[in-house]
Design a protein around this motif. Structure first.
Motif, mmCIF file in Angstrom:
data_model
loop_
_atom_site.group_PDB
_atom_site.id
_atom_site.type_symbol
_atom_site.label_atom_id
_atom_site.label_comp_id
_atom_site.label_asym_id
_atom_site.label_seq_id
_atom_site.Cartn_x
_atom_site.Cartn_y
_atom_site.Cartn_z
ATOM 1 N N GLU A 121 42.612 -48.329 0.379
ATOM 2 C CA GLU A 121 43.522 -49.229 -0.151
ATOM 3 C C GLU A 121 42.929 -50.314 -0.960
ATOM 4 O O GLU A 121 43.380 -50.931 -2.024
ATOM 5 N N CYS A 122 42.065 -50.766 -0.285
ATOM 6 C CA CYS A 122 40.982 -51.916 -0.713
ATOM 7 C C CYS A 122 40.535 -51.587 -1.928
ATOM 8 O O CYS A 122 40.471 -52.327 -2.847
ATOM 9 N N LEU A 123 40.102 -50.230 -2.003
ATOM 10 C CA LEU A 123 39.220 -49.766 -3.207
ATOM 11 C C LEU A 123 40.132 -49.676 -4.506
ATOM 12 O O LEU A 123 40.002 -50.129 -5.511
ATOM 13 N N VAL A 124 41.582 -49.449 -4.094
ATOM 14 C CA VAL A 124 42.596 -49.320 -5.225
ATOM 15 C C VAL A 124 42.892 -50.579 -5.567
ATOM 16 O O VAL A 124 43.017 -51.052 -6.837
ATOM 17 N N ILE A 125 42.852 -51.606 -4.772
ATOM 18 C CA ILE A 125 43.019 -52.965 -5.154
ATOM 19 C C ILE A 125 41.672 -53.443 -6.100
ATOM 20 O O ILE A 125 42.130 -54.214 -7.088
ATOM 21 N N GLY A 126 40.787 -53.212 -5.730
ATOM 22 C CA GLY A 126 39.587 -53.657 -6.470
ATOM 23 C C GLY A 126 39.514 -53.036 -7.810
ATOM 24 O O GLY A 126 39.252 -53.897 -8.674
ATOM 25 N N GLU A 127 40.083 -51.874 -8.004
ATOM 26 C CA GLU A 127 40.220 -51.078 -9.455
ATOM 27 C C GLU A 127 41.336 -51.927 -10.306
ATOM 28 O O GLU A 127 41.146 -52.058 -11.485
ATOM 29 N N ILE A 128 42.231 -52.670 -9.531
ATOM 30 C CA ILE A 128 43.041 -53.296 -10.316
ATOM 31 C C ILE A 128 42.591 -54.866 -10.785
ATOM 32 O O ILE A 128 42.972 -55.332 -12.021
ATOM 33 N N MET A 129 42.297 -55.375 -9.767
ATOM 34 C CA MET A 129 41.863 -56.926 -9.854
ATOM 35 C C MET A 129 40.510 -57.291 -10.071
ATOM 36 O O MET A 129 40.285 -58.322 -10.601
ATOM 37 N N CYS A 130 39.607 -56.266 -9.751
ATOM 38 C CA CYS A 130 38.030 -56.815 -10.027
ATOM 39 C C CYS A 130 37.321 -55.462 -10.433
ATOM 40 O O CYS A 130 37.357 -54.352 -10.046
ATOM 41 N N LYS A 131 36.539 -55.988 -11.374
ATOM 42 C CA LYS A 131 35.657 -54.827 -11.970
ATOM 43 C C LYS A 131 34.309 -54.768 -11.560
ATOM 44 O O LYS A 131 33.445 -53.979 -12.060
ATOM 45 N N ASN A 132 34.077 -55.770 -10.504
ATOM 46 C CA ASN A 132 32.431 -55.812 -10.056
ATOM 47 C C ASN A 132 32.627 -55.489 -8.753
ATOM 48 O O ASN A 132 33.070 -56.564 -8.074
#
Length: 537
Positions: A121-132
Motif C-alpha cells: 500500500e505504501c508503494l501505491v501511495i508512493g506511485e501517486i505522490m512521489c516519483k523518487n
C-alpha cells in the motif's frame, strides 16, 4: 553532518519513511537524524504504550549540498527532514496525510519478511505522490551470518521484480541494519544510505508566487508565548507579522515568531519544515489541518476530479457507490458519479460547457472524471490531491484498499449546489427506445407502434428523429389515434423495399412480413436534468 548551519543557508527536502508496521522505520529515522522535531521517535505516550508509531514523526540531518544541485540554489547546505509515517493498516489516513508533503520516499522492508500488505500500500501511495524512491532492506543483522550475503541478494532480486511493474523500476536498493538486536553492535549501512539519498536528491519545483499554504501536523501551547503550529509549507512564503488563517475554525492572527528545528527564522518558503507561533489560539481547537493566507481555502461540498483507477485495486468502482476520500489530513465519505470525455485529448481540462458521458464504472484510462458528493463539507486547496479507498476492508487481509486518485479540477463551494450547480453539469446517458412499423401510409409516411405507451405524453416526442432498421431516417410528426401510435415522416422518402414490405397495394399481400422493421429512437438524457428532457444532436 552538522546542525549548526544557519537555517537561511539551508534548502530543505522532505523524505517520507514508509513501510509495514515493525519494519524498523522509526529506528532508521533515529539513526539517521541529528535533531528531533515534533513527535519524533515515538515520543507520543500512546506510541510507547502500543509499541508502534501512531503519528507522524519529524527529525532532520543537514549535509553539504550535493554538486549536482549547486546550480539550482544559492544555498550551500541540504537538510533532509524525515517524515516517519505509521505502518499499521488502521493508520492509513495518517500515512496518506504525511505522504502529501514528501519529496522523496524511503520504503523500508524487513529483509526477513519481504513485501507485506502495508509495504504494498505504501508503494501505491508512493506511485501517486512521489516519483523518487529508495528501498531499504532493514534488519540484516537478523540473517544468519553465513547466509547473509546470499539472502540479501535474493531479496534484492525479489524487490527488483516487484518494482519492475511500477514507476520505481530503477530505484536503488540499500541493505542495512538500523538498530541491531545485539546492543554491542553498531548500525551498518547508514552512510551508504545517506550517500544514496544525496545522489538521488532532486529539488522540487517551487510555487513561491502562490498564496501561502501550510499543512499543520501538530499543535501545542507554550505558556506566555502562544500556540505553536508545526508543519510543512506546501506553497508560497510566510514571514513574521504576516496574517494567517485557520479556516476550519475561522481563526485569524499575525505570526508572532517562527522556528526551523528550534532555530529562529524571519521567513520561510515552500518545502520548509516550520513552527509558527500565534497568539490567542486554543491548541485544543486544531489537531492537524490547513493554515493559509486569509480566505484562500474554500469549504467544498462536492468536487470534480480528473481521476485515475489504481491498478492493484480488485473491487468495483461504480457510480452511486460510496468511498472514503482522503484530501490532506482529512478523510470523509463521498458518493461517486463517474463520467468521461468521449473525444479525449492530451492535457484535457474540465469544462462546464462540455458534454460528458455517464459511466457505470471507473476503468483504467486517462479520460475519466468523477463527481464527489461529500457527506460533510471538507476544506481543500485548489488542485488538491484526493485518494479514494475502502478503509472498511479487512486490515489483516492482503487486498489493496486504495482504489483511485485524482486532482480536484473544479471545487464546488455552494451549499445548495444540487440546485445551483448540478443542473448545469452536462453528464448524459445514451437512451434507446424501440418500436416497429405497423404500416406504410404514403411513400414518405408510416405509422409506428410500441415506441411509446398509450398513457405517455406524446407531445415531448414530436420533432425527434428516428432510424429504421432498414436504414432510413425520419422525424416523428404527429400522433395517430389515442393508442400510442405515431406518424413518422421521411423527407427523402422510404426505400422501395420498405414500401413493398408494408404497402398492400405494392405487395398485393394481406399481411406484412413476419420480421417487422424496427423504429429506433436514440437520445441523450442529462442525469441531473429534473425535467428529464430528451436531447438529440
Amino acid at each position: 553532518m552538522e546542525m549548526e548551519t544557519s537555517p537561511e543557508n539551508v534548502v530543505n527536502l522532505n523524505i517520507g519513511i514508509l513501510g509495514h508496521v515493525d519494519s524498523g522505520k522509526t529506528s532508521l529515522a533515529k539513526a539517521l537524524s541529528q535533531v528531533a522535531g515534533t513527535a519524533a521517535f515515538d515520543k507520543n505516550p500512546q506510541s510507547q504504550e502500543r509499541g508502534i508509531t501512531i503519528d507522524l514523526g519529524f527529525s532532520a540531518v543537514v549535509v553539504d549540498l550535493p554538486p549536482h544541485l549547486s546550480g539550482q540554489t544559492s544555498k550551500s547546505k541540504l537538510q533532509f527532514t524525515f517524515v516517519d509515517c505509521p505502518g499499521h493498516a488502521s493508520l492509513i489516513r495518517t500515512i496518506i496525510g504525511g505522504a502529501q508533503i514528501i519529496h522523496m520516499m524511503v520504503l523500508v522492508v524487513d529483509v526477513t519478511k519481504g513485501m507485506q500488505t502495508q509495504t504494498a500500500e505504501c508503494l501505491v501511495i508512493g506511485e501517486i505522490m512521489c516519483k523518487n524512491m529508495i528501498v531499504v532492506l532493514n534488519k540484516t543483522d537478523l540473517l544468519p551470518p553465513e547466509k547473509r550475503d546470499l539472502s540479501i541478494e535474493k531479496m534484492k532480486k525479489k524487490m527488483s521484480l516487484t518494482l519492475a511493474k511500477t514507476i520505481f523500476k530503477s530505484a536503488p536498493i540499500v541493505a542495512l541494519s538500523a538498530n541491531p538486536v545485539d546492543s554491542q553492535s553498531k548500525a551498518e549501512g547508514l552512510d551508504r544510505l545517506l550517500g544514496t539519498m544525496k545522489e538521488k536528491a532532486c529539488l522540487p519545483e517551487k510555487h513561491l508566487e502562490k498564496p501561502f499554504l501550510f499543512a499543520v501536523d501538530h499543535c501545542f501551547g507554550i505558556r506566555g508565548q502562544g500556540t505553536v503550529l508545526t508543519g510543512t509549507v506546501l506553497q508560497g512564503t510566510v514571514s513574521v507579522k504576516d496574517e494567517i488563517q485557520v479556516p476550519s475554525i475561522g481563526f485569524s492572527a499575525k505570526v508572532k515568531s517562527m522556528q526551523m528545528f528550534r532555530r529562529p527564522v524571519n521567513t520561510a518558503e515552500e518545502g520548509d519544515r516550520l513552527g509558527l507561533c500565534v497568539p490567542h489560539l486554543d491548541p485544543k481547537q486544531l489537531e492537524r489541518g490547513l493554515v493559509c493566507q486569509p480566505n484562500y481555502i474554500p469549504l467544498m461540498y462536492a468536487s470534480i476530479l480528473h481521476v485515475h483507477r489504481i491498478k492493484y485495486f480488485q473491487g468495483n468502482i461504480k457510480s452511486k457507490d460510496k468511498f472514503h476520500i482522503s484530501i490532506g489530513y482529512e478523510t470523509v465519505m463521498a458518493q461517486l458519479t463517474v463520467f468521461s470525455l468521449v473525444n479525449a485529448v492530451e492535457n484535457m481540462s474540465f469544462d462546464l460547457a462540455s458534454d460528458y458521458e455517464s459511466k457505470e464504472e471507473l476503468q483504467e484510462g486517462e479520460n475519466y472524471f468523477m463527481l464527489l458528493q461529500f457527506e460533510k463539507p471538507i476544506l481543500a486547496a485548489p488542485n488538491s490531491l484526493a485518494i479514494g479507498s475502502r478503509l472498511e476492508m479487512d486490515i489483516d487481509g492482503n487486498a489493496c484498499r486504495l482504489a483511485f486518485w485524482g486532482r480536484i479540477v473544479h471545487p464546488i463551494t455552494d451549499k445548495n449546489y444540487e440546485k445551483s450547480f448540478l443542473p448545469h453539469l452536462r453528464i448524459y446517458k445514451m437512451k434507446e427506445r424501440k418500436g416497429v412499423v405497423e404500416r406504410v401510409v404514403k411513400d414518405d409516411v408510416l405509422i409506428a407502434k410500441n415506441l411509446i405507451k398509450k398513457e405517455t405524453n406524446a407531445q415531448s416526442f414530436l420533432g425527434l428523429s428516428v432510424d429504421l432498421s432498414s436504414g432510413e431516417h425520419g422525424v416523428i410528426e404527429s400522433t395517430f389515434g389515442k393508442s400510442g401510435k405515431l406518424n413518422i415522416h421521411f423527407e427523402g422518402g422510404l426505400k422501395e423495399e420498405t414500401i413493398a414490405k408494408y404497402k398492400k397495394e405494392a405487395t398485393k399481400k394481406t399481411a406484412p412480413s413476419e420480421t417487422p422493421t424496427d423504429v429506433i429512437l436514440r437520445f441523450k438524457r442529462y442525469i441531473f436534468d429534473t425535467e428529464k428532457k430528451m436531447i438529440q444532436n
